[in-house]
Design an enzyme around this catalytic site. Structure first.
Site, short mmCIF file in Angstrom:
data_model
loop_
_atom_site.label_atom_id
_atom_site.label_comp_id
_atom_site.label_asym_id
_atom_site.label_seq_id
_atom_site.Cartn_x
_atom_site.Cartn_y
_atom_site.Cartn_z
N ASP A 56 0.89 -1.15 0.00
CA ASP A 56 0.00 0.00 0.00
C ASP A 56 0.93 1.20 0.00
OD1 ASP A 56 -1.54 2.27 0.93
OD2 ASP A 56 -3.13 0.83 1.31
N HIS A 57 1.01 1.87 -1.15
CA HIS A 57 2.09 2.87 -1.26
C HIS A 57 1.91 4.04 -0.28
CE1 HIS A 57 -0.65 5.05 -3.98
NE2 HIS A 57 0.14 6.09 -3.83
N HIS A 108 -5.85 2.74 1.17
CA HIS A 108 -4.95 3.82 1.57
C HIS A 108 -5.46 4.60 2.78
CE1 HIS A 108 -3.09 2.85 -2.15
NE2 HIS A 108 -3.87 3.58 -2.93
C1 BG6 Z 1 -3.83 4.84 -6.48
C2 BG6 Z 1 -5.21 4.98 -7.06
O1 BG6 Z 1 -3.76 3.72 -5.64
O2 BG6 Z 1 -3.52 5.99 -5.72
C3 BG6 Z 1 -5.30 6.22 -7.93
O3 BG6 Z 1 -5.55 3.84 -7.84
C4 BG6 Z 1 -4.85 7.43 -7.13
O4 BG6 Z 1 -6.62 6.40 -8.40
C5 BG6 Z 1 -3.50 7.19 -6.47
O5 BG6 Z 1 -4.78 8.54 -8.02
C6 BG6 Z 1 -3.15 8.32 -5.55
O6 BG6 Z 1 -1.84 8.18 -5.07
P1 BG6 Z 1 -1.00 9.45 -4.63
O7 BG6 Z 1 0.26 8.87 -4.09
O8 BG6 Z 1 -0.81 10.28 -5.86
O9 BG6 Z 1 -1.81 10.16 -3.60
#
Ligand code: BG6
Length: 514
Positions: A201-202, A264
């Protein structure tokens, strides 16, 4: 707030990770010429090599459907690093040593022979590069192939290594509902041990998200106030200015609750709501997170109707430029009922949080790109300054996850002068100003953690299922009442549907304008 120079670079890391060096290993990327590999994985691995965080005994095997030679693959990946890395530069010397250990294997994920070829190549790589039998498989493929890839790895005897360790990183989305997430967990656990599985989960790789643990548990002053006695409510905003970016087909079946909230946002939420862990190791931290999520109140159809709001953007403007509505995006049905915005109110029925609402909102095509956690403290118990306090809001602590990462404390202060006038002022800590370093990309940190065998910042089985369990009633209720959705109900470039403001106002509260 100024940070003292003596602060260790990252206490969480210093304690848990930096004492350990990465062992030799081979990283096998399934989906090696896909978008994620090009934009994130290869640039992250390159950076790790550049920062000397990986040993010389390191190799990458890229797996993909399009046939190409090792050299062609290396050239493509070099172009990706140039295009997608933060610096947009490649250091030739670093690149040469990085690229030397890079191979490509044309393959079909469903074909057993490919896994035999992979096993052979891994042995070769182990001999040539000295990777010592440590293997990391990164599944960066379409989600329907996760279970199949793990099954095939198992059948080919690749989920175990006689000499070293085997770990598997699984990308999102982890399931599309509770049932599919359970099935996926069951499927992969037939071949792997939970300890070998790294569900990425980034958001957990973002510096400020990790800082939440440090902020809460390395400081003595916040934790005593981190509860229902002092906190009135909590707001978590996850706002994006982008739309669906050509992913209309995927998004139609997803929507913001599946795409952002159950994974997230819940990860961030659990770090805010959890109790202090006994120790900073993967099991203790994740035990506390899941314990908090178990205390999260279940949604009923009634709660969905009264405590949640859904939205979908119509045409509008972002940064002065006109943008189409969601229903006009490619791959989206002209009468689509998919939500691109959601507000969900969470309650934790436990001693710490009883009676404190957590308002969560996440949406696309909102006014500003910002992710933040705002802790709204209760008013001072006695209003000593009477009308001078009229324009003052109760204290707020704002943790900005992105962009402009940092922490702000809003306090009341006297305006200089003979008359007592009081105004809100900000005490600010900004990562950029205080540490003067470029924050590492989430993928860099997470991939390195996996190589180090640290799964603290990865989602455990129970958390993936709990996330789905909590949102299922919302998805079901909204699925059943599509016709009532009243979409589009917010303009691109706004702060979301009117109803999301009314919901808070009805409770005497309001959304912060980040
Ligand atoms: C991804 C989603 O996991 O996270 C995208 O699938 C979203 O829809 C993105 O735009 C958002 O990531 P960050 O790091 O740009 O907030």
């Amino acid at each position: 707030m100024q940070t003292a120079e003596t602060v260790v670079e990252n206490p969480l890391r210093a304690g848990m990770r930096l004492e350990r060096t990465a062992e030799p290993c081979a990283v096998v990327i399934f989906g090696a010429s896909g978008d994620l590999a090009k934009r994130k994985l290869i640039p992250a691995l390159y950076r790790l090599v550049q920062e000397r965080l990986l040993p010389a005994e390191f190799a990458i095997i890229g797996l993909g459907r399009t046939a190409m030679t090792d050299d062609e693959y290396r050239d493509r990946m070099k172009a990706s690093v140039l295009e997608f890395s933060e610096s947009k530069q490649v250091d030739e010397e670093v690149w040469q040593s990085f690229a030397q250990g890079m191979k490509f294997l044309p393959s079909n994920i469903e074909n057993a022979e490919c896994y035999q070829a992979l096993a052979k190549m891994l042995e070769e790589v182990e001999r040539e590069r000295g990777t010592q039998g440590n293997r990391l498989f990164y599944l960066s493929v379409a989600p329907e192939f996760y279970a199949e890839a793990v099954r095939q790895l198992g059948a080919a005897g690749l989920t175990k290594s006689e000499k070293g360790w085997v770990r598997v990183i699984i990308e999102k989305p982890f399931g599309t509902d509770l049932e599919s997430a359970r099935q996926l967990n069951q499927g992969i656990l037939q071949h792997l041990d939970e300890k070998q599985i790294y569900r990425i989960d980034h958001y957990l790789g973002k510096e400020t998200v990790q800082n939440l643990l440090v902020f809460r548990f390395a400081n003595g002053i916040f934790e005593p106030m981190w509860n229902r006695q002092y906190i009135d409510y909590v707001q978590i905003t996850n706002a994006e200015t982008v739309g669906v970016e050509g992913r209309g087909g995927y998004y139609e079946k997803s929507g913001v609750v599946r795409d952002m909230i159950q994974n997230h946002v819940f990860q961030v939420l659990s770090l805010v709501a959890m109790e202090p862990p006994a120790a900073l190791n993967a099991e203790d931290v994740r035990d506390e997170k899941i314990k908090a999520m178990h205390a999260a109140r279940a949604f009923t159809p009634e709660r969905v109707r009264t405590e949640c709001v859904r939205g979908q953007y119509g045409a509008g403007a972002i940064g002065g430029k006109p943008v189409p509505g969601y229903r006009e995006e490619t791959g989206v049905a002209p009468d689509s009922a998919t939500e691109t915005y959601a507000l969900v109110t969470m309650w934790f029925d436990n001693w710490r949080w009883s009676g404190v609402p957590f308002y969560i909102r996440s949406g696309k095509r909102l006014s500003k790109r910002v992710t933040e956690i705002a802790i709204q403290f209760k008013q001072a118990p006695h209003q000593l300054f009477g009308t001078a306090m009229e324009h003052v809001t109760p204290n707020q602590l704002i943790i900005r996850v992105q962009p402009d990462e940092g922490i702000t404390m809003r306090v009341a202060a006297k305006v200089p002068g003979q008359v007592t006038r009081i105004r809100d002022v900000n005490m600010d800590f900004r990562y950029g100003a205080s540490f003067g370093v470029q924050l590492a990309e989430a993928y860099e940190r997470l991939i390195l953690d996996c190589i180090l065998g640290d799964s603290t910042l990865y989602a455990r089985k129970d958390m993936t299922e709990r996330g789905w369990e909590l949102v299922m009633p919302i998805l079901e209720e909204w699925g059943a009442s599509k016709a009532e959705a009243d979409f589009p109900n917010y303009e691109a470039g706004s702060w979301g549907p009117e109803a999301s403001f009314r919901l808070l106002e009805a409770q005497g509260r309001k959304w912060r304008r980040p």
